[in-house]
Design a protein around this motif. Structure first.
Motif, PDB file in Angstrom:
ATOM      1  N   TYR A  96      66.108  30.408  20.196  1.00 11.63           N
ATOM      2  CA  TYR A  96      65.410  29.812  19.050  1.00 11.63           C
ATOM      3  C   TYR A  96      63.910  29.661  19.333  1.00 11.63           C
ATOM      4  N   LYS A  97      63.585  29.156  20.515  1.00 12.18           N
ATOM      5  CA  LYS A  97      62.153  28.986  20.840  1.00 12.18           C
ATOM      6  C   LYS A  97      61.439  30.330  20.889  1.00 12.18           C
ATOM      7  N   ASP A  98      62.094  31.313  21.465  1.00  9.93           N
ATOM      8  CA  ASP A  98      61.505  32.651  21.509  1.00  9.93           C
ATOM      9  C   ASP A  98      61.217  33.141  20.088  1.00  9.93           C
ATOM     10  N   SER A 101      61.334  30.124  28.345  1.00  9.44           N
ATOM     11  CA  SER A 101      60.872  30.625  27.067  1.00  9.44           C
ATOM     12  C   SER A 101      59.410  31.085  27.141  1.00  9.44           C
ATOM     13  N   TYR A 102      58.578  30.300  27.778  1.00  9.68           N
ATOM     14  CA  TYR A 102      57.160  30.648  27.881  1.00  9.68           C
ATOM     15  C   TYR A 102      56.973  31.855  28.799  1.00  9.68           C
ATOM     16  N   GLY A 103      57.835  31.946  29.838  1.00  5.76           N
ATOM     17  CA  GLY A 103      57.815  33.132  30.699  1.00  5.76           C
ATOM     18  C   GLY A 103      58.174  34.376  29.884  1.00  5.76           C
ATOM     19  N   ASP A 104      59.189  34.258  29.023  1.00 10.46           N
ATOM     20  CA  ASP A 104      59.567  35.371  28.130  1.00 10.46           C
ATOM     21  C   ASP A 104      58.359  35.805  27.297  1.00 10.46           C
ATOM     22  N   ALA A 105      57.654  34.808  26.743  1.00 11.62           N
ATOM     23  CA  ALA A 105      56.515  35.115  25.870  1.00 11.62           C
ATOM     24  C   ALA A 105      55.434  35.860  26.648  1.00 11.62           C
ATOM     25  N   PHE A 106      55.173  35.425  27.870  1.00 15.59           N
ATOM     26  CA  PHE A 106      54.139  36.100  28.673  1.00 15.59           C
ATOM     27  C   PHE A 106      54.531  37.550  28.941  1.00 15.59           C
ATOM     28  N   ARG A 107      55.802  37.743  29.324  1.00 20.77           N
ATOM     29  CA  ARG A 107      56.253  39.108  29.639  1.00 20.77           C
ATOM     30  C   ARG A 107      56.229  39.993  28.392  1.00 20.77           C
ATOM     31  N   LYS A 108      56.490  39.391  27.252  1.00 21.45           N
ATOM     32  CA  LYS A 108      56.522  40.169  26.014  1.00 21.45           C
ATOM     33  C   LYS A 108      55.118  40.484  25.490  1.00 21.45           C
ATOM     34  N   TYR A 109      54.233  39.490  25.509  1.00 17.40           N
ATOM     35  CA  TYR A 109      52.937  39.661  24.852  1.00 17.40           C
ATOM     36  C   TYR A 109      51.770  39.868  25.805  1.00 17.40           C
ATOM     37  N   GLY A 110      51.983  39.522  27.080  1.00 19.54           N
ATOM     38  CA  GLY A 110      50.943  39.776  28.068  1.00 19.54           C
ATOM     39  C   GLY A 110      49.894  38.682  28.157  1.00 19.54           C
ATOM     40  N   GLY A 111      49.076  38.818  29.170  1.00 18.70           N
ATOM     41  CA  GLY A 111      48.098  37.799  29.502  1.00 18.70           C
ATOM     42  C   GLY A 111      46.915  37.712  28.549  1.00 18.70           C
ATOM     43  N   SER A 117      47.513  32.825  27.310  1.00 19.11           N
ATOM     44  CA  SER A 117      46.475  32.521  28.306  1.00 19.11           C
ATOM     45  C   SER A 117      47.006  31.669  29.444  1.00 19.11           C
ATOM     46  N   CYS A 118      47.622  30.539  29.082  1.00 21.43           N
ATOM     47  CA  CYS A 118      48.020  29.582  30.113  1.00 21.43           C
ATOM     48  C   CYS A 118      49.348  28.921  29.749  1.00 21.43           C
ATOM     49  N   ILE A 119      50.066  28.514  30.785  1.00 22.03           N
ATOM     50  CA  ILE A 119      51.328  27.793  30.602  1.00 22.03           C
ATOM     51  C   ILE A 119      51.259  26.507  31.425  1.00 22.03           C
ATOM     52  N   TRP A 120      51.408  25.391  30.738  1.00 23.01           N
ATOM     53  CA  TRP A 120      51.409  24.098  31.423  1.00 23.01           C
ATOM     54  C   TRP A 120      52.780  23.453  31.260  1.00 23.01           C
ATOM     55  N   ILE A 121      53.354  23.012  32.372  1.00 22.87           N
ATOM     56  CA  ILE A 121      54.705  22.444  32.331  1.00 22.87           C
ATOM     57  C   ILE A 121      54.725  21.061  32.992  1.00 22.87           C
ATOM     58  N   ARG A 122      55.147  20.077  32.228  1.00 18.26           N
ATOM     59  CA  ARG A 122      55.285  18.721  32.777  1.00 18.26           C
ATOM     60  C   ARG A 122      56.565  18.645  33.608  1.00 18.26           C
ATOM     61  N   LEU A 123      56.416  18.194  34.850  1.00 15.36           N
ATOM     62  CA  LEU A 123      57.569  18.037  35.728  1.00 15.36           C
ATOM     63  C   LEU A 123      58.230  16.700  35.430  1.00 15.36           C
ATOM     64  N   PHE A 139      61.373  28.004  38.996  1.00 15.72           N
ATOM     65  CA  PHE A 139      60.097  28.452  38.415  1.00 15.72           C
ATOM     66  C   PHE A 139      59.790  29.901  38.783  1.00 15.72           C
ATOM     67  N   ALA A 140      60.223  30.304  39.997  1.00 12.90           N
ATOM     68  CA  ALA A 140      59.991  31.702  40.390  1.00 12.90           C
ATOM     69  C   ALA A 140      60.737  32.623  39.424  1.00 12.90           C
ATOM     70  N   ALA A 141      61.962  32.234  39.065  1.00 12.31           N
ATOM     71  CA  ALA A 141      62.748  33.073  38.147  1.00 12.31           C
ATOM     72  C   ALA A 141      62.150  33.035  36.736  1.00 12.31           C
ATOM     73  N   ALA A 142      61.808  31.834  36.289  1.00  9.18           N
ATOM     74  CA  ALA A 142      61.290  31.691  34.921  1.00  9.18           C
ATOM     75  C   ALA A 142      59.975  32.450  34.752  1.00  9.18           C
ATOM     76  N   PHE A 143      59.144  32.414  35.793  1.00 16.85           N
ATOM     77  CA  PHE A 143      57.791  32.967  35.668  1.00 16.85           C
ATOM     78  C   PHE A 143      57.614  34.287  36.409  1.00 16.85           C
ATOM     79  N   GLN A 144      58.714  35.007  36.562  1.00 17.53           N
ATOM     80  CA  GLN A 144      58.622  36.322  37.189  1.00 17.53           C
ATOM     81  C   GLN A 144      57.613  37.171  36.399  1.00 17.53           C
ATOM     82  N   GLY A 145      56.655  37.745  37.102  1.00 14.40           N
ATOM     83  CA  GLY A 145      55.675  38.585  36.414  1.00 14.40           C
ATOM     84  C   GLY A 145      54.493  37.830  35.843  1.00 14.40           C
ATOM     85  N   VAL A 146      54.505  36.499  35.934  1.00 11.82           N
ATOM     86  CA  VAL A 146      53.371  35.721  35.422  1.00 11.82           C
ATOM     87  C   VAL A 146      52.495  35.330  36.619  1.00 11.82           C
ATOM     88  N   PRO A 147      51.218  35.698  36.608  1.00 12.88           N
ATOM     89  CA  PRO A 147      50.369  35.338  37.760  1.00 12.88           C
ATOM     90  C   PRO A 147      50.315  33.819  37.974  1.00 12.88           C
TER      91      PRO A 147
END
Ligand SMILES: *[C@@H]1O[C@H](CO)[C@@H](O)[C@H](O)[C@H]1NC(C)=O
Ligand SMILES: *[C@@H]1O[C@H](CO)[C@@H](O)[C@H](O)[C@H]1NC(C)=O
Ligand SMILES: *[C@@H]1O[C@H](CO)[C@@H](O)[C@H](O)[C@H]1NC(C)=O
Ligand SMILES: *[C@@H]1O[C@H](CO)[C@@H](O)[C@H](O)[C@H]1NC(C)=O
Ligand SMILES: *[C@@H]1O[C@H](CO)[C@@H](O)[C@H](O)[C@H]1NC(C)=O
Length: 382
Positions: free
Chosen positions: A286-288, A316-326, A330-336, A347-355
């Motif tokens: 849904y978020k995607d 979800s945000y990792g998906d968006a980065f991989r789909k639309y690119g940098g 621009s940036c992803i901020w996540i509250r722990l 986080f390594a799995a979620a943000f695979q491919g995101v610098p």
């Protein structure tokens, strides 16, 4: 993230058994009468890709039968809360029933909602289902507003019959297809919900006054300056029945950073789908989809994505980065959030491919410092 996903199914399941059959109430006349309550959700106004200089708005409406009988949910709600060990006084139940008012209403199918939009030359627009389609009261349509006066906020008013003196309004947030957008989660990102604790989440959602995550209203207000009036979009997995509650909260507590609030279309009689939405997988899909919808309206904006670690924002945000690119994300901020899966592996799995330099995980003490990150200058991290 989405408090209400897991709690609404049983509330609705209980409520639906107390309601009369909808079918007898389907309207023959498709205009709004004094027996109808039209809700038009705040919407995003975006440049019409086919008509230079004109504005489209993705308008969503929901029409239900007036008046609402809150009595039908109070009893079952009180019993259901007691059953899971949450004792509620009468005032709590009244508050809860009011917040869930849209769960008690009877949808009006087939209605066309005519709206007037201030500040745009094509003032009258209609949102409603296409004929013959079952809609359960809900309709979504891109409507043309024509040429607007350039202001970033316009007010829409539902057109009623001449003897109907009620007033139903909504906002259209206009933004160009350039500059920044801020895509934000709601529960446990901007509002304390404690989704990881069922009882606490129920109290926060149904009884208590909503509390912001400390420092976030100030952070969002500062982003309006540092990102030069970005468009804000709030995406929550909560059902649209909580819209009035969340809309009030964002409108008052985040008044400097208002924007459309995208919630899930969960309907009373769609119990299997409701139950399905309690699954985390459903939430991510849904978020995607909502991120795709925003990107569809503003393909050339850059986005700052803000969420938390309780459920699926990182994925979800990792998906968006991989789909639309940098260039787009621009940036992803996540509250722990304490008690969530905050492991490196996650986080390594979620943000695979995101610098790494595009991602900032933050704890509550770091929120004020986020104001100093020069996102428009290309930075993302503290
Ligand atoms: C909500 O319902 C409308 C009307 O049926 C539909 O067009 C829209 O895609 C739905 N939105 C979501 C997020 O499912
Ligand atoms: C709209 O523009 C005004 C200035 O023209 C600004 O103060 C306000 O913050 C803007 N609102 C949004 C939501 O961008
Ligand atoms: C509305 O317009 C946007 C942008 O052109 C498009 O992506 C979207 O699919 C349209 N939505 C509907 C419901 O037609
Ligand atoms: C956290 O997420 C990772 C990656 O998905 C997973 O392997 C791990 O089992 C999770 N840990 C917990 C405690 O849920
Ligand atoms: C942000 O970075 C840009 C580009 O490097 C720079 O021009 C701008 O002055 C910076 N803004 C602040 C507030 O430091």
């Amino acid at each position: 993230m989405l408090a209400a996903n897991f709690l609404l199914p049983w509330v609705f399941a209980v409520a639906v058994t107390a309601l009369p059959s909808h079918s007898v109430l389907y309207a023959r006349d498709d205009s709004i009468s004094s027996n109808d309550d039209p809700l038009v959700f705040d919407a995003a106004g975006f440049p019409d890709p086919m008509n230079l200089g004109q504005t489209l708005a993705g308008l969503q409406s929901f029409v239900s039968l007036h008046p609402v009988d809150l009595g039908v949910i109070k009893g079952p709600l009180s019993a259901a809360l007691k059953a899971i060990g949450l004792s509620a006084v009468a005032d709590d139940i009244t508050t809860a029933a009011n917040r869930l008012k849209l769960a008690a209403v009877i949808p009006r199918s087939g209605k066309q909602v005519e709206v007037n939009i201030d500040g745009c030359n094509k003032q009258l627009a209609t949102v409603g289902p296409t004929s013959g389609s079952p809609d359960l009261g809900m309709a979504l349509k891109n409507v043309s507003l024509g040429t607007c006066d350039g202001s970033n906020l316009t007010t829409g008013t539902v057109q009623l019959g001449s003897s109907d003196k009620r007033n139903f309004q909504f906002s259209v947030f206009n933004s160009p297809d350039s500059g920044f957008g801020v895509i934000s989660d709601v529960d446990d990102t901007v509002k304390i919900t404690n989704v990881l604790d069922k009882i606490e989440a129920l109290k926060a959602t149904l009884f208590e006054g909503p509390q912001p995550v400390a420092g976030m209203p100030q952070l969002y207000a500062s982003l309006t300056k540092s990102l030069h009036n970005p468009a804000f979009f709030y995406i929550s997995g909560s059902p649209f029945q909580l819209y009035p509650f969340l809309h009030d909260f964002i409108g008052t507590t985040y008044s400097a950073s208002r924007g459309p609030i995208f919630l899930q279309n969960l309907t009373l009689i769609d119990i299997p789908a409701l139950i399905d939405f309690t699954k985390v997988d459903g939430i991510q899909v849904y978020k995607d989809q909502m991120i795709d919808r925003i990107r569809g309206m503003y393909p050339h904006k850059k986005y700052l994505m803000i969420g938390d670690s309780t459920q699926r924002d990182p994925e979800s945000y990792g998906d968006a980065f991989r789909k639309y690119g940098g260039d787009t994300i621009s940036c992803i901020w996540i509250r722990l959030v304490d008690g969530a899966n905050n492991t490196d592996a996650r986080f390594a799995a979620a943000f695979q491919g995101v610098p790494q330099n595009r991602i900032q995980l933050y704890n509550d003490a770091q929120i004020p410092a986020l104001q100093n990150v020069n996102v428009s200058g290309g930075r993302c991290t503290l």
